[in-house]
Write a protein that holds these residues in place. Structure first.
Motif, PDB file in Angstrom:
ATOM      1  N   ALA A 175      57.853  87.731  55.513  1.00 39.76           N
ATOM      2  CA  ALA A 175      58.179  86.984  56.725  1.00 39.76           C
ATOM      3  C   ALA A 175      59.374  86.063  56.530  1.00 39.76           C
ATOM      4  CB  ALA A 175      56.966  86.171  57.176  1.00 39.76           C
ATOM      5  N   GLY A 176      60.025  86.149  55.385  1.00 37.90           N
ATOM      6  CA  GLY A 176      61.199  85.323  55.143  1.00 37.90           C
ATOM      7  C   GLY A 176      60.907  83.997  54.482  1.00 37.90           C
ATOM      8  N   ILE A 177      59.682  83.808  53.999  1.00 36.65           N
ATOM      9  CA  ILE A 177      59.323  82.552  53.337  1.00 36.65           C
ATOM     10  C   ILE A 177      60.004  82.474  51.964  1.00 36.65           C
ATOM     11  CG2 ILE A 177      57.417  81.220  52.353  1.00 36.65           C
ATOM     12  CD1 ILE A 177      57.485  81.257  55.434  1.00 36.65           C
ATOM     13  N   GLU A 178      60.579  81.327  51.679  1.00 28.60           N
ATOM     14  CA  GLU A 178      61.301  81.120  50.423  1.00 28.60           C
ATOM     15  C   GLU A 178      60.630  80.095  49.510  1.00 28.60           C
ATOM     16  OE1 GLU A 178      65.161  79.952  51.702  1.00 28.60           O
ATOM     17  OE2 GLU A 178      65.677  81.942  52.516  1.00 28.60           O
ATOM     18  N   GLU A 179      59.813  79.205  50.078  1.00 23.30           N
ATOM     19  CA  GLU A 179      59.167  78.154  49.301  1.00 23.30           C
ATOM     20  C   GLU A 179      57.673  78.160  49.611  1.00 23.30           C
ATOM     21  OE1 GLU A 179      61.210  74.261  49.374  1.00 23.30           O
ATOM     22  OE2 GLU A 179      62.662  75.268  50.678  1.00 23.30           O
ATOM     23  N   ILE A 180      56.864  78.094  48.562  1.00 22.66           N
ATOM     24  CA  ILE A 180      55.412  78.177  48.713  1.00 22.66           C
ATOM     25  C   ILE A 180      54.756  76.994  48.023  1.00 22.66           C
ATOM     26  CG2 ILE A 180      53.354  79.497  48.044  1.00 22.66           C
ATOM     27  CD1 ILE A 180      55.071  82.034  48.385  1.00 22.66           C
ATOM     28  N   CYS A 181      53.782  76.408  48.694  1.00 25.26           N
ATOM     29  CA  CYS A 181      52.997  75.305  48.139  1.00 25.26           C
ATOM     30  C   CYS A 181      51.531  75.709  48.066  1.00 25.26           C
ATOM     31  CB  CYS A 181      53.155  74.049  48.997  1.00 25.26           C
ATOM     32  SG  CYS A 181      52.218  72.613  48.416  1.00 25.26           S
ATOM     33  N   LEU A 182      50.965  75.694  46.875  1.00 20.19           N
ATOM     34  CA  LEU A 182      49.538  75.959  46.688  1.00 20.19           C
ATOM     35  C   LEU A 182      48.793  74.630  46.701  1.00 20.19           C
ATOM     36  CD1 LEU A 182      49.583  78.534  43.725  1.00 20.19           C
ATOM     37  CD2 LEU A 182      49.705  79.001  46.181  1.00 20.19           C
ATOM     38  N   ILE A 183      47.777  74.524  47.564  1.00 19.33           N
ATOM     39  CA  ILE A 183      46.907  73.345  47.565  1.00 19.33           C
ATOM     40  C   ILE A 183      45.708  73.694  46.696  1.00 19.33           C
ATOM     41  CG2 ILE A 183      45.670  71.660  48.953  1.00 19.33           C
ATOM     42  CD1 ILE A 183      48.685  71.819  49.513  1.00 19.33           C
ATOM     43  N   THR A 184      45.689  73.172  45.480  1.00 19.92           N
ATOM     44  CA  THR A 184      44.712  73.586  44.487  1.00 19.92           C
ATOM     45  C   THR A 184      43.685  72.489  44.232  1.00 19.92           C
ATOM     46  OG1 THR A 184      45.985  72.755  42.602  1.00 19.92           O
ATOM     47  CG2 THR A 184      46.491  74.978  43.370  1.00 19.92           C
ATOM     48  N   GLY A 185      42.744  72.809  43.370  1.00 16.01           N
ATOM     49  CA  GLY A 185      41.738  71.849  42.923  1.00 16.01           C
ATOM     50  C   GLY A 185      41.501  72.040  41.445  1.00 16.01           C
ATOM     51  N   ARG A 186      40.567  71.310  40.905  1.00 19.44           N
ATOM     52  CA  ARG A 186      40.238  71.441  39.482  1.00 19.44           C
ATOM     53  C   ARG A 186      39.769  72.867  39.189  1.00 19.44           C
ATOM     54  NH1 ARG A 186      35.947  67.461  37.533  1.00 19.44           N
ATOM     55  NH2 ARG A 186      36.635  68.275  35.515  1.00 19.44           N
ATOM     56  N   GLY A 187      40.191  73.384  38.022  1.00 17.34           N
ATOM     57  CA  GLY A 187      39.780  74.718  37.614  1.00 17.34           C
ATOM     58  C   GLY A 187      40.578  75.829  38.251  1.00 17.34           C
ATOM     59  N   LYS A 188      41.670  75.482  38.934  1.00 19.61           N
ATOM     60  CA  LYS A 188      42.458  76.494  39.648  1.00 19.61           C
ATOM     61  C   LYS A 188      43.826  76.750  38.994  1.00 19.61           C
ATOM     62  CE  LYS A 188      39.814  77.254  43.362  1.00 19.61           C
ATOM     63  NZ  LYS A 188      39.882  78.244  44.407  1.00 19.61           N
ATOM     64  N   ASP A 189      44.006  76.283  37.772  1.00 20.26           N
ATOM     65  CA  ASP A 189      45.318  76.411  37.139  1.00 20.26           C
ATOM     66  C   ASP A 189      45.723  77.861  36.913  1.00 20.26           C
ATOM     67  OD1 ASP A 189      45.457  73.693  37.128  1.00 20.26           O
ATOM     68  OD2 ASP A 189      45.075  73.442  34.982  1.00 20.26           O
ATOM     69  N   SER A 190      44.761  78.761  36.831  1.00 22.75           N
ATOM     70  CA  SER A 190      45.107  80.173  36.606  1.00 22.75           C
ATOM     71  C   SER A 190      45.897  80.751  37.776  1.00 22.75           C
ATOM     72  CB  SER A 190      43.847  81.014  36.354  1.00 22.75           C
ATOM     73  OG  SER A 190      42.985  80.966  37.472  1.00 22.75           O
ATOM     74  N   LEU A 191      45.770  80.158  38.970  1.00 23.42           N
ATOM     75  CA  LEU A 191      46.562  80.618  40.105  1.00 23.42           C
ATOM     76  C   LEU A 191      48.048  80.352  39.875  1.00 23.42           C
ATOM     77  CD1 LEU A 191      44.304  79.372  43.029  1.00 23.42           C
ATOM     78  CD2 LEU A 191      44.756  81.750  42.433  1.00 23.42           C
ATOM     79  N   ILE A 192      48.346  79.227  39.253  1.00 18.85           N
ATOM     80  CA  ILE A 192      49.732  78.899  38.934  1.00 18.85           C
ATOM     81  C   ILE A 192      50.210  79.765  37.773  1.00 18.85           C
ATOM     82  CG2 ILE A 192      51.306  77.029  38.266  1.00 18.85           C
ATOM     83  CD1 ILE A 192      49.109  75.107  39.407  1.00 18.85           C
ATOM     84  N   ASP A 193      49.351  79.931  36.760  1.00 18.96           N
ATOM     85  CA  ASP A 193      49.705  80.759  35.600  1.00 18.96           C
ATOM     86  C   ASP A 193      50.002  82.192  36.012  1.00 18.96           C
ATOM     87  OD1 ASP A 193      49.291  78.550  33.998  1.00 18.96           O
ATOM     88  OD2 ASP A 193      47.257  79.143  33.406  1.00 18.96           O
ATOM     89  N   TYR A 194      49.304  82.664  37.029  1.00 13.65           N
ATOM     90  CA  TYR A 194      49.490  84.053  37.467  1.00 13.65           C
ATOM     91  C   TYR A 194      50.934  84.332  37.853  1.00 13.65           C
ATOM     92  CZ  TYR A 194      49.139  88.243  40.370  1.00 13.65           C
ATOM     93  OH  TYR A 194      49.345  89.486  40.917  1.00 13.65           O
ATOM     94  N   PHE A 195      51.605  83.355  38.445  1.00 13.08           N
ATOM     95  CA  PHE A 195      52.986  83.547  38.895  1.00 13.08           C
ATOM     96  C   PHE A 195      54.011  83.139  37.834  1.00 13.08           C
ATOM     97  CE2 PHE A 195      50.612  83.242  42.902  1.00 13.08           C
ATOM     98  CZ  PHE A 195      51.031  84.418  43.507  1.00 13.08           C
ATOM     99  N   ASP A 196      53.534  82.765  36.654  1.00 17.65           N
ATOM    100  CA  ASP A 196      54.436  82.399  35.577  1.00 17.65           C
ATOM    101  C   ASP A 196      54.879  83.664  34.821  1.00 17.65           C
ATOM    102  OD1 ASP A 196      55.916  80.860  33.857  1.00 17.65           O
ATOM    103  OD2 ASP A 196      54.244  79.552  33.271  1.00 17.65           O
ATOM    104  N   VAL A 197      55.862  83.499  33.951  1.00 16.48           N
ATOM    105  CA  VAL A 197      56.322  84.604  33.111  1.00 16.48           C
ATOM    106  C   VAL A 197      55.319  84.808  31.980  1.00 16.48           C
ATOM    107  CG1 VAL A 197      58.145  85.416  31.569  1.00 16.48           C
ATOM    108  CG2 VAL A 197      58.734  84.152  33.655  1.00 16.48           C
ATOM    109  N   ALA A 198      54.805  86.029  31.848  1.00 16.93           N
ATOM    110  CA  ALA A 198      53.881  86.370  30.758  1.00 16.93           C
ATOM    111  C   ALA A 198      54.708  87.004  29.639  1.00 16.93           C
ATOM    112  CB  ALA A 198      52.793  87.308  31.251  1.00 16.93           C
ATOM    113  N   PHE A 199      55.400  86.156  28.867  1.00 17.91           N
ATOM    114  CA  PHE A 199      56.381  86.654  27.901  1.00 17.91           C
ATOM    115  C   PHE A 199      55.761  87.613  26.893  1.00 17.91           C
ATOM    116  CE2 PHE A 199      58.450  86.364  23.755  1.00 17.91           C
ATOM    117  CZ  PHE A 199      59.740  86.775  24.079  1.00 17.91           C
ATOM    118  N   GLU A 200      54.643  87.233  26.306  1.00 18.22           N
ATOM    119  CA  GLU A 200      54.047  88.069  25.261  1.00 18.22           C
ATOM    120  C   GLU A 200      53.637  89.425  25.815  1.00 18.22           C
ATOM    121  OE1 GLU A 200      53.122  85.053  26.082  1.00 18.22           O
ATOM    122  OE2 GLU A 200      53.337  83.737  24.341  1.00 18.22           O
ATOM    123  N   LEU A 201      53.022  89.413  27.016  1.00 18.74           N
ATOM    124  CA  LEU A 201      52.584  90.664  27.630  1.00 18.74           C
ATOM    125  C   LEU A 201      53.785  91.549  27.945  1.00 18.74           C
ATOM    126  CD1 LEU A 201      50.509  92.533  28.972  1.00 18.74           C
ATOM    127  CD2 LEU A 201      50.679  91.115  31.028  1.00 18.74           C
TER     128      LEU A 201
END
Length: 293
Positions: free
Chosen positions: A49-75
């Motif tokens: 839809a043309g979205i360029e910036e995304i904000c996740l409203i997270t809570g405790r224990g949700k850090d894996s959502l951020i990690d998912y979009f990170d670079v998995a260098f070793e993999l």
């Protein structure tokens, strides 16, 4: 001039209690439909839809959502070393441009309106989309793209709507409709989870919104509504008359992956869209035809 729609907010702080024990140690938004997690479907739709910036409203224990979009260098290094080209391609949608994803914590479960208010610095004075990852929509044109087109046409807020059985109006935000051309319906009022006898219609809002920043001062009041929570619907209702507000009868099929039946149906529907899976899925489904209820 209508401001371009470039920002999206994804509320992902929920506990996912309906999917325990699976969600005891992982966010419900990481549950996969076929081979993509729910969060990926939402981000893909936002990008389309043309979205360029995304904000996740997270809570405790949700850090894996951020990690998912990170670079998995070793993999990625291991896959390249083993010449796993197809696997590397499968990772591509989970990459995101540096600086285009931010996360904000919602410390208390105070409702959807409160979650959006937590993104106030990210939103600023810009229009923004909201995608609830529990809802995924199977459609030719992505649902949020349909809403974005309606936003540019009307110059105001637009929400995706669908008809629900009247006895279920107490589960949704319900529209009081005005002018209706069969696709776009003017919104003259909104009620959060009304009793069937009190509902102004059976047109309900699903988890896709495009809102103008005029809503933010009303969210900032943090007024509690249905269920003792800060309701987004209540704040949206207060913007009616101050900015154009419409509901869009979107084209597509919505799956409520916040419940087990909707989640299971989505697995089948999206698998049948995949040429490499559809034949085998149809074959095994035949085994269950006529199964005892």
């Amino acid at each position: 001039m209508t401001k371009p729609l470039r920002k999206a907010v994804l509320p992902v702080a929920g506990l996912g209690t309906r999917f325990l024990p699976a969600t005891k140690a992982m966010p419900k938004e990481m549950l996969p439909v076929v081979d993509k997690p729910l969060i990926q479907y939402a981000v893909d739709e936002a990008r389309a839809a043309g979205i360029e910036e995304i904000c996740l409203i997270t809570g405790r224990g949700k850090d894996s959502l951020i990690d998912y979009f990170d670079v998995a260098f070793e993999l990625e290094h291991t896959l390249r070393a083993r010449n796993k080209i197809e696997a590397l391609k499968a990772l591509e949608p989970s990459s995101i441009e540096a600086g285009s994803l931010v996360a904000v914590r919602q410390q208390e479960p105070m409702g959807l309106g409160h979650a959006i208010w937590c993104a106030r610095s990210f939103i600023g004075d810009d229009p923004f989309a909201i995608l609830l990852p529990d809802d995924i929509v199977q459609s030719g044109v992505p649902c949020l793209k349909q809403l974005a087109d309606a936003y540019y046409e009307t110059g105001g807020s637009v929400v995706a709507v669908e008809e629900v059985p009247r006895e279920q109006t107490n589960r949704y935000g319900i529209l009081k409709p005005g002018k209706d051309d069969g696709k776009l319906v003017e919104i003259t009022g909104l009620v959060e989870k009304p009793k069937p006898e009190d509902a102004p219609s059976n047109l309900s809002i699903i988890g896709r919104y495009v809102l103008t920043p005029e809503i933010m001062p009303f969210l900032a009041l943090l007024e509690k509504g249905a269920g003792g929570e800060v309701q987004l619907t209540d704040a949206m209702a207060k913007t009616i008359g101050k900015t154009p507000f419409h509901g869009l009868r979107y084209e597509g099929k919505r799956f409520d992956c916040g419940n087990k039946i909707g989640f299971l149906e989505a697995q089948i529907a999206f698998a049948l869209e995949r040429p490499e899976l559809a034949g085998d899925v149809r074959t095994f489904l035949k085994k269950y035809n006529g199964a005892a209820a």
